[in-house]
Scaffold this motif. Structure first.
Motif, PDB file in Angstrom:
ATOM      1  N   SER A   1      -3.909 -10.185   8.322  1.00 28.41           N
ATOM      2  CA  SER A   1      -4.155 -11.222   7.322  1.00 28.41           C
ATOM      3  C   SER A   1      -3.518 -10.861   5.992  1.00 28.41           C
ATOM      4  O   SER A   1      -2.990 -11.733   5.291  1.00 28.41           O
ATOM      5  CB  SER A   1      -5.661 -11.438   7.139  1.00 28.41           C
ATOM      6  OG  SER A   1      -6.242 -11.937   8.325  1.00 28.41           O
ATOM      7  N   PHE A   2      -3.566  -9.581   5.634  1.00 28.83           N
ATOM      8  CA  PHE A   2      -2.935  -9.156   4.387  1.00 28.83           C
ATOM      9  C   PHE A   2      -1.464  -9.527   4.371  1.00 28.83           C
ATOM     10  O   PHE A   2      -0.966 -10.135   3.413  1.00 28.83           O
ATOM     11  CB  PHE A   2      -3.101  -7.646   4.187  1.00 28.83           C
ATOM     12  CG  PHE A   2      -2.180  -7.078   3.149  1.00 28.83           C
ATOM     13  CD1 PHE A   2      -2.384  -7.334   1.804  1.00 28.83           C
ATOM     14  CD2 PHE A   2      -1.090  -6.293   3.523  1.00 28.83           C
ATOM     15  CE1 PHE A   2      -1.512  -6.827   0.839  1.00 28.83           C
ATOM     16  CE2 PHE A   2      -0.223  -5.778   2.577  1.00 28.83           C
ATOM     17  CZ  PHE A   2      -0.434  -6.049   1.222  1.00 28.83           C
ATOM     18  N   PHE A   3      -0.734  -9.179   5.418  1.00 30.02           N
ATOM     19  CA  PHE A   3       0.693  -9.458   5.447  1.00 30.02           C
ATOM     20  C   PHE A   3       0.969 -10.967   5.461  1.00 30.02           C
ATOM     21  O   PHE A   3       1.863 -11.450   4.759  1.00 30.02           O
ATOM     22  CB  PHE A   3       1.343  -8.786   6.657  1.00 30.02           C
ATOM     23  CG  PHE A   3       1.388  -7.285   6.564  1.00 30.02           C
ATOM     24  CD1 PHE A   3       2.133  -6.663   5.571  1.00 30.02           C
ATOM     25  CD2 PHE A   3       0.694  -6.496   7.460  1.00 30.02           C
ATOM     26  CE1 PHE A   3       2.180  -5.277   5.477  1.00 30.02           C
ATOM     27  CE2 PHE A   3       0.737  -5.110   7.385  1.00 30.02           C
ATOM     28  CZ  PHE A   3       1.480  -4.496   6.380  1.00 30.02           C
ATOM     29  N   GLU A   4       0.185 -11.715   6.232  1.00 32.08           N
ATOM     30  CA  GLU A   4       0.454 -13.140   6.354  1.00 32.08           C
ATOM     31  C   GLU A   4       0.062 -13.917   5.092  1.00 32.08           C
ATOM     32  O   GLU A   4       0.683 -14.938   4.778  1.00 32.08           O
ATOM     33  CB  GLU A   4      -0.278 -13.706   7.567  1.00 32.08           C
ATOM     34  CG  GLU A   4       0.268 -13.188   8.888  1.00 32.08           C
ATOM     35  CD  GLU A   4      -0.452 -13.734  10.107  1.00 32.08           C
ATOM     36  OE1 GLU A   4       0.038 -13.502  11.218  1.00 32.08           O
ATOM     37  OE2 GLU A   4      -1.495 -14.407   9.936  1.00 32.08           O
ATOM     38  N   LEU A   5      -0.938 -13.436   4.357  1.00 35.14           N
ATOM     39  CA  LEU A   5      -1.379 -14.134   3.154  1.00 35.14           C
ATOM     40  C   LEU A   5      -0.462 -13.894   1.963  1.00 35.14           C
ATOM     41  O   LEU A   5      -0.237 -14.808   1.154  1.00 35.14           O
ATOM     42  CB  LEU A   5      -2.801 -13.699   2.787  1.00 35.14           C
ATOM     43  CG  LEU A   5      -3.946 -14.303   3.588  1.00 35.14           C
ATOM     44  CD1 LEU A   5      -5.256 -13.614   3.242  1.00 35.14           C
ATOM     45  CD2 LEU A   5      -4.045 -15.809   3.312  1.00 35.14           C
ATOM     46  N   PHE A   6       0.071 -12.699   1.850  1.00 36.18           N
ATOM     47  CA  PHE A   6       0.738 -12.316   0.610  1.00 36.18           C
ATOM     48  C   PHE A   6       2.254 -12.131   0.728  1.00 36.18           C
ATOM     49  O   PHE A   6       2.910 -11.854  -0.267  1.00 36.18           O
ATOM     50  CB  PHE A   6       0.107 -11.034   0.069  1.00 36.18           C
ATOM     51  CG  PHE A   6      -1.335 -11.203  -0.303  1.00 36.18           C
ATOM     52  CD1 PHE A   6      -1.681 -11.874  -1.468  1.00 36.18           C
ATOM     53  CD2 PHE A   6      -2.337 -10.726   0.525  1.00 36.18           C
ATOM     54  CE1 PHE A   6      -3.021 -12.053  -1.809  1.00 36.18           C
ATOM     55  CE2 PHE A   6      -3.677 -10.897   0.192  1.00 36.18           C
ATOM     56  CZ  PHE A   6      -4.016 -11.563  -0.982  1.00 36.18           C
ATOM     57  N   PHE A   7       2.802 -12.281   1.930  1.00 37.13           N
ATOM     58  CA  PHE A   7       4.241 -12.116   2.136  1.00 37.13           C
ATOM     59  C   PHE A   7       4.812 -13.334   2.846  1.00 37.13           C
ATOM     60  O   PHE A   7       4.072 -14.129   3.451  1.00 37.13           O
ATOM     61  CB  PHE A   7       4.535 -10.872   2.989  1.00 37.13           C
ATOM     62  CG  PHE A   7       4.200  -9.568   2.329  1.00 37.13           C
ATOM     63  CD1 PHE A   7       5.161  -8.849   1.637  1.00 37.13           C
ATOM     64  CD2 PHE A   7       2.919  -9.030   2.418  1.00 37.13           C
ATOM     65  CE1 PHE A   7       4.858  -7.638   1.036  1.00 37.13           C
ATOM     66  CE2 PHE A   7       2.605  -7.823   1.822  1.00 37.13           C
ATOM     67  CZ  PHE A   7       3.581  -7.126   1.128  1.00 37.13           C
ATOM     68  N   ARG A   8       6.117 -13.446   2.796  1.00 40.30           N
ATOM     69  CA  ARG A   8       6.843 -14.390   3.627  1.00 40.30           C
ATOM     70  C   ARG A   8       7.986 -13.645   4.316  1.00 40.30           C
ATOM     71  O   ARG A   8       8.664 -12.810   3.694  1.00 40.30           O
ATOM     72  CB  ARG A   8       7.409 -15.555   2.801  1.00 40.30           C
ATOM     73  CG  ARG A   8       6.336 -16.492   2.278  1.00 40.30           C
ATOM     74  CD  ARG A   8       5.618 -17.229   3.418  1.00 40.30           C
ATOM     75  NE  ARG A   8       4.543 -18.104   2.943  1.00 40.30           N
ATOM     76  CZ  ARG A   8       3.277 -17.748   2.855  1.00 40.30           C
ATOM     77  NH1 ARG A   8       2.906 -16.517   3.183  1.00 40.30           N
ATOM     78  NH2 ARG A   8       2.367 -18.599   2.416  1.00 40.30           N
ATOM     79  N   PRO A   9       8.238 -13.936   5.620  1.00 40.52           N
ATOM     80  CA  PRO A   9       9.341 -13.287   6.335  1.00 40.52           C
ATOM     81  C   PRO A   9      10.684 -13.873   5.885  1.00 40.52           C
ATOM     82  O   PRO A   9      10.872 -15.092   5.933  1.00 40.52           O
ATOM     83  CB  PRO A   9       9.064 -13.617   7.808  1.00 40.52           C
ATOM     84  CG  PRO A   9       7.687 -14.219   7.846  1.00 40.52           C
ATOM     85  CD  PRO A   9       7.447 -14.814   6.499  1.00 40.52           C
TER      86      PRO A   9
ATOM     87  N   VAL B   1      12.869  -9.035   6.462  1.00 37.00           N
ATOM     88  CA  VAL B   1      12.160  -8.363   5.377  1.00 37.00           C
ATOM     89  C   VAL B   1      10.967  -9.212   4.953  1.00 37.00           C
ATOM     90  O   VAL B   1      11.084 -10.437   4.783  1.00 37.00           O
ATOM     91  CB  VAL B   1      13.094  -8.130   4.177  1.00 37.00           C
ATOM     92  CG1 VAL B   1      12.369  -7.362   3.074  1.00 37.00           C
ATOM     93  CG2 VAL B   1      14.350  -7.396   4.609  1.00 37.00           C
ATOM     94  N   LEU B   2       9.809  -8.562   4.773  1.00 36.35           N
ATOM     95  CA  LEU B   2       8.632  -9.252   4.256  1.00 36.35           C
ATOM     96  C   LEU B   2       8.630  -9.094   2.739  1.00 36.35           C
ATOM     97  O   LEU B   2       8.575  -7.967   2.222  1.00 36.35           O
ATOM     98  CB  LEU B   2       7.351  -8.670   4.851  1.00 36.35           C
ATOM     99  CG  LEU B   2       6.876  -9.273   6.187  1.00 36.35           C
ATOM    100  CD1 LEU B   2       7.951  -9.216   7.253  1.00 36.35           C
ATOM    101  CD2 LEU B   2       5.603  -8.584   6.663  1.00 36.35           C
ATOM    102  N   LEU B   3       8.690 -10.219   2.031  1.00 35.94           N
ATOM    103  CA  LEU B   3       8.756 -10.208   0.577  1.00 35.94           C
ATOM    104  C   LEU B   3       7.549 -10.912  -0.028  1.00 35.94           C
ATOM    105  O   LEU B   3       7.010 -11.860   0.567  1.00 35.94           O
ATOM    106  CB  LEU B   3      10.034 -10.905   0.096  1.00 35.94           C
ATOM    107  CG  LEU B   3      11.353 -10.215   0.441  1.00 35.94           C
ATOM    108  CD1 LEU B   3      12.528 -11.065  -0.032  1.00 35.94           C
ATOM    109  CD2 LEU B   3      11.423  -8.824  -0.183  1.00 35.94           C
TER     110      LEU B   3
END
Length: 342
Positions: free
Chosen positions: A76-84, A328-330
């Motif tokens: 959830s952290f990665f999906e909420l705060f980053f975009r691929p 890259v996740l930004l």
């Protein structure tokens, strides 16, 4: 951290790439990431936390603090705060592998331990100095107390110099870690390409194991092959890193097997999470962290995967020369500032 033990470093003949075009960035939806839902996001978050505190930009620093609080919900952290973000420059993706060599050695010369790891001599600091042949054949550094350790295999010394760092298991049961300490200023020449030039092998046949075997079979001629490369690397002891941790990467933190990649920092931010989709014989789908760099790692779709320490890791790393893609996740605002969603 090191010079990359990649296809190029080993001497596989790779065509010189044309200059890449300006990088183009595209935001992807999460369901476009093949295998994303099946990865161990908690393991990736742990590695991200190792280095995110060293990132300087405000958005990255904020996300690092959030990451520590979201450790119980890593996906959830990665999906909420980053975009691929898929960043492309026209060149195809190339994955290679690297590792930390482990050598056998002694603090003292004797018996099988005859090949030194040298500290950087003062006179080699200011530009081109003696060549590998002059150092090894003429004994220019003998008797000066510059030896860190004596190794049992000259080929191991040679590949350690290509890699730039490694561990030495000593004959007294202890161990030490060495890192890059400088070089003699001569340009690197590939011994693998030299074997191809001599007609010993075809380009696709050259590998670290092939070079090692050829040198061992050919005695003095094998050592002479190594001296075809005039570049010579010196070392320093690295005592601040426990031996149960990985070697230091470009962010001056230990790297993690199969979770750290080396990237081109001109394109990919060091410390950023990076989703990789490596194809080839052993496909890999996982979230890595860009924590290292290398002289052969240039371009938007170019990465080197860290496989760990020792000969087995080296064998795995040496087989990798695979296509695929990396994403890259930004941070969200940063992603939308540089890319257009599909």
């Amino acid at each position: 951290m090191r010079s990359i033990l990649s296809a190029l470093a080993l001497g596989c003949v790779l065509a010189e790439a044309a200059p890449a075009s300006e990088p183009r960035a595209t935001i992807l939806p999460w369901d476009e990431l093949d295998g994303w839902a099946d990865d161990d996001h908690a393991a990736a978050l742990d590695v991200y936390l190792e280095t995110c505190g060293d990132m300087r930009e405000p958005d990255w620093k904020t996300l690092c603090r959030v990451a520590a609080a979201k450790s119980d919900a890593p996906r959830s952290f990665f999906e909420l705060f980053f975009r691929p973000v898929l960043i492309e420059d026209g060149d195809p993706m190339l994955f290679t592998g690297y590792y930390e060599p482990e050598l056998r050695g002694s603090r003292y010369r004797g018996g099988q331990y005859q090949y030194p790891l040298y500290r950087l001599p003062e006179e080699a600091r200011d530009g081109p100095w003696l060549s590998r042949a002059e150092i090894e054949e003429d004994g220019a550094l003998e008797g000066r107390g510059l030896e860190i350790a004596w190794i049992n295999d000259p080929v191991d010394v040679f590949f350690l110099q290509i890699q730039g760092s490694g561990r030495v298991r000593l004959d007294d049961g202890t161990a030490l870690r060495v890192g890059y300490g400088g070089k003699n200023g001569h340009e690197y020449r590939s011994v693998g390409m030299e074997l191809v030039r001599r007609g010993e092998y075809q380009p696709h046949e050259v590998s670290a194991d092939v070079i090692r075997s050829w040198v061992k079979r050919n005695g003095p001629e094998g050592l002479e092959l190594l001296r075809h490369n005039p570049s010579y690397v010196f070392f320093r002891e690295v005592n601040q890193v426990p031996l149960n941790r990985g070697p230091l990467g470009a962010m001056n933190r230990s790297v993690t097997p199969l979770r750290t990649i080396a990237v081109d920092p001109e394109i990919t931010t060091l410390g950023a999470p990076v989703w990789i989709e490596k194809d080839g014989r052993d496909p890999m789908r996982r979230l890595m962290v860009a924590q290292d760099t290398g002289s052969a790692i240039k371009g938007a779709q170019r990465a080197d995967i860290f496989f760990g320490t020792g000969r087995a890791a080296g064998k795995r790393a040496g087989r990798i020369k695979d296509p695929g893609r990396m994403i890259v996740l930004l941070p969200i605002q940063r992603a939308y500032a540089m890319a257009a969603p599909i």
